[in-house]
Structures are given as C-alpha cells and as structure tokens.
Design an enzyme around this catalytic site. Structure first.
Site, PDB file in Angstrom:
ATOM      1  CG  MET A  38      -1.872  -1.223   1.175  1.00  0.00           C
ATOM      2  SD  MET A  38      -3.458  -0.966   1.965  1.00  0.00           S
ATOM      3  CE  MET A  38      -2.972  -0.688   3.641  1.00  0.00           C
ATOM      4  CD  GLU A  43      15.957  -0.511   4.332  1.00  0.00           C
ATOM      5  OE1 GLU A  43      16.299  -1.640   3.929  1.00  0.00           O
ATOM      6  OE2 GLU A  43      16.225   0.542   3.722  1.00  0.00           O
ATOM      7  CG  HIS A  45       6.972  -2.151   2.084  1.00  0.00           C
ATOM      8  ND1 HIS A  45       6.896  -1.026   2.872  1.00  0.00           N
ATOM      9  CD2 HIS A  45       5.753  -2.725   2.140  1.00  0.00           C
ATOM     10  CE1 HIS A  45       5.676  -0.928   3.365  1.00  0.00           C
ATOM     11  NE2 HIS A  45       4.969  -1.942   2.948  1.00  0.00           N
TER      12      HIS A  45
HETATM   13  O1  PAF Z   1      -0.114  -5.749   3.662  1.00  0.00           O
HETATM   14  C1  PAF Z   1      -0.552  -4.830   2.935  1.00  0.00           C
HETATM   15  O2  PAF Z   1       0.104  -3.811   2.708  1.00  0.00           O
HETATM   16  C2  PAF Z   1      -1.934  -4.965   2.318  1.00  0.00           C
HETATM   17  O3  PAF Z   1      -2.825  -5.569   3.199  1.00  0.00           O
HETATM   18  C3  PAF Z   1      -1.937  -5.646   0.949  1.00  0.00           C
HETATM   19  C4  PAF Z   1      -1.488  -7.104   1.034  1.00  0.00           C
HETATM   20  C5  PAF Z   1      -1.043  -4.900  -0.010  1.00  0.00           C
HETATM   21  C6  PAF Z   1      -3.361  -5.651   0.367  1.00  0.00           C
HETATM   22  O4  PAF Z   1      -3.848  -4.357   0.211  1.00  0.00           O
END
Ligand code: PAF
Length: 318
Positions: A38, A43, A45
C-alpha cells in the site's frame, strides 16, 4: 510492451496494460514475482522486493491503498503516502524493479457491461478512490473473497471487514498481474496465512512466500504506521518486541503455559502505556488458540499506543 531489465521501474496504472505486460513477459519465458503493497515503503517492503528478485525473473510491485480493507471508522484518509519517495526507494533496490503497478481505483469497472469480458475499456481512471469497503453500492462492487475460519480471530475480531478486503484485492491483483510468485511479510502473519489458504483453496498457480519480520535497530517491527508515533510512544512501543522475545526465551527454558506467557506480555505492554487489542498464542497453520506449547506456534499481539495500532508476532518452533 517488452519486459525490461533496466533499472526503471516502469509505472503502469491501467489493469489491461498491466496484464498485457505480464503476458508479454511470460511469452518470453520469464517468471514474474509480485510484491503487493500500500506504498509508503520502508526497509520491510524492500526486503520483500529482494526476496521476489531472488525467486523470479521480473518483479512487479503494486502500490495501491485498498479502500476495500478499511472500515469507515479506520484510517484510510490518513494512511501515509509518498509515491515519488517510493519510486526512488525502489530504484535503489539492487537489481531494480521492473514495474510499479499503481492503479487509481481497482473498483472502477468503467462503463463496461457486467461480465463483459477482458477486451476493451476497463480503465482505472475516474471513480471515487475514497470510498470504504462498507459502501458497496457506491463501489459498484459486490463480490468478496472470504477465508471463513482463518479471518475470524485476532485482527478479524476488531476489524471484521479487513480480511475480506485484503483477500479480495489480492485476488484481483493476482488476476491482473498473473504472477508466478507472490511475496508477503510475516509481520502480517494472519494475512499471510489467509493468502496462502486462498491460493490453495481457489487453485491459483502461484507460490506464496512469507518473508521474515524486519525490525529497526532497537527491535521495533517496521510498519508504515510507525511514522504516526511520537518519539515517546515509539520508545514505549518497544515493550511489544521486547516482551515477545522474553516470552520466546521463556519457552526455550521450558515454559509451555500460554496463559502465563500471555499475562507477562500483556503486563509489560500495559505498564508501558499500551492498550491491548489482543495477545494470542496460536497454531502456526490453523491459527487456533493453544493452551500449552507442544507444536509450532506464533505469539501475535495487536496493541494501541496513542492513536496508532501496531501488530507484531514471534514464531516459536518446538
Ligand atoms: O499488507 C498490505 O500492505 C496490504 O494488506 C496488501 C497485502 C497490499 C493488500 O492491500
């Protein structure tokens, strides 16, 4: 459009274009890794992106704040975002990222007739990106993916529509990007288990990888929401990771009684000023509560510090 190995990334906003890019990559024999996010990347991600790079030839990162997983009372409008910052972080990842899929509104089906197939139209522009999951009529969307049992406990208790929103948007992303591998963070342990289950139950041909929790130097689990913590709240929030690691050490010394372990964690967090949403010790696969640790479990906690809800967990393998 041909997939590229240059340090891009290419930004795609349209569903049909995204699908076509993936199909073109597949025609060239490439495997595709997807990291759904989102945005407001940190870090944690980036470690998912590196994992995807190791497991697939090309990497797609989706950046989409999914209104479908927020209840009207939740923090959709204040969810942090910094798309340009996200792009520069992704450019700096070794090996780079091939595509950033950044749709405007995944619940806007344009003027297409319901059930009208995949050809033509179907852009992602327009629509009201600020609607939340409960306003289904204005979404014009009424199909939800539910993972009945796994979605009920823990975060599902205080956020009853959260997991159906997550399961639905991840299903949509899988159908649009058509990846071979999807990488998710185990910090969102329940989410990760739910996605693995939906992939199995709905026969998606996608391998779902869980990536370990990434922590700051002092142990705080990285989260986009940490930015909302004041320095004092951040300091107090360290009680979460510290008490969880103490609990794990206690189990290594033979403590198996879950109530005792939960009481110690709850007490430590409350003494630091946190408000507990839940503290649960559950089976790693079924997410069922256990009373004694006799098989692999995960100790999951959700707690409020000020206006910020934080989650964390620790796996205990016996
Ligand atoms: O973990 C997240 O950031 C969200 O729940 C996801 C998996 C991108 C779904 O919107």
């Amino acid at each position: 459009m041909a997939p590229s190995t240059k340090v891009l990334p290419l930004v795609i906003t349209d569903k049909a274009e995204m699908r076509e890019w993936s199909r073109s990559a597949r025609r060239q024999g490439k495997t595709i890794g997807l990291v759904p996010t989102m945005g407001f990347l940190h870090e944690g991600h980036l470690s998912l992106v590196l994992e995807a790079r190791r497991r697939a030839d090309v990497v797609v990162v989706s950046v989409y704040v999914n209104p479908g997983q927020f209840a009207p009372s939740e923090d959709l409008s204040t969810y942090p975002s910094d798309f340009e910052g996200d792009l520069s972080k992704l450019r700096a990842v070794p090996g780079g990222v091939d595509v950033v899929f950044h749709p405007h509104d995944l619940y806007d089906y344009g003027q297409r007739e319901v059930g009208g197939g995949v050809g033509g139209g179907g852009g992602d522009s327009g629509g009201n990106g600020s609607v939340s999951c409960l306003e289904e009529k204005s979404l014009g969307h009424e199909t939800w993916v539910r993972v009945d049992r796994l979605e009920k406990g823990m975060c599902g208790k205080s956020r009853p529509v959260f997991f159906r929103g997550v399961a639905t948007v991840v299903t949509k992303l899988f159908n649009i990007v058509e990846p071979d591998v999807g990488v998710f963070g185990k910090k969102d342990y329940q989410q990760w288990r739910i996605i693995r289950r939906l992939v199995r139950d709905l026969d998606f041909s996608i391998q779902v990888i869980g990536s370990e929790v990434v922590r700051d130097h002092d142990g705080l689990a990285l989260s986009s929401r940490n930015v909302h913590l004041s320095p004092e709240e951040r300091e107090k929030a360290l009680s979460i990771s510290r008490s969880l690691s103490r609990a794990k050490s206690a189990t290594e010394k033979g403590q198996v009684d879950c109530q005792n372990l939960k009481d110690s964690v709850i007490q430590a967090i409350q003494e630091a000023g946190g408000k507990i949403d839940y503290a649960e010790i559950v089976d790693q696969e079924s997410l069922e509560s256990v009373e004694e640790i006799r098989s692999p479990v995960v100790f999951c906690v959700a707690t409020w510090f000020g206006k910020v809800r934080l989650i964390d967990n620790i796996e205990i393998d016996v």
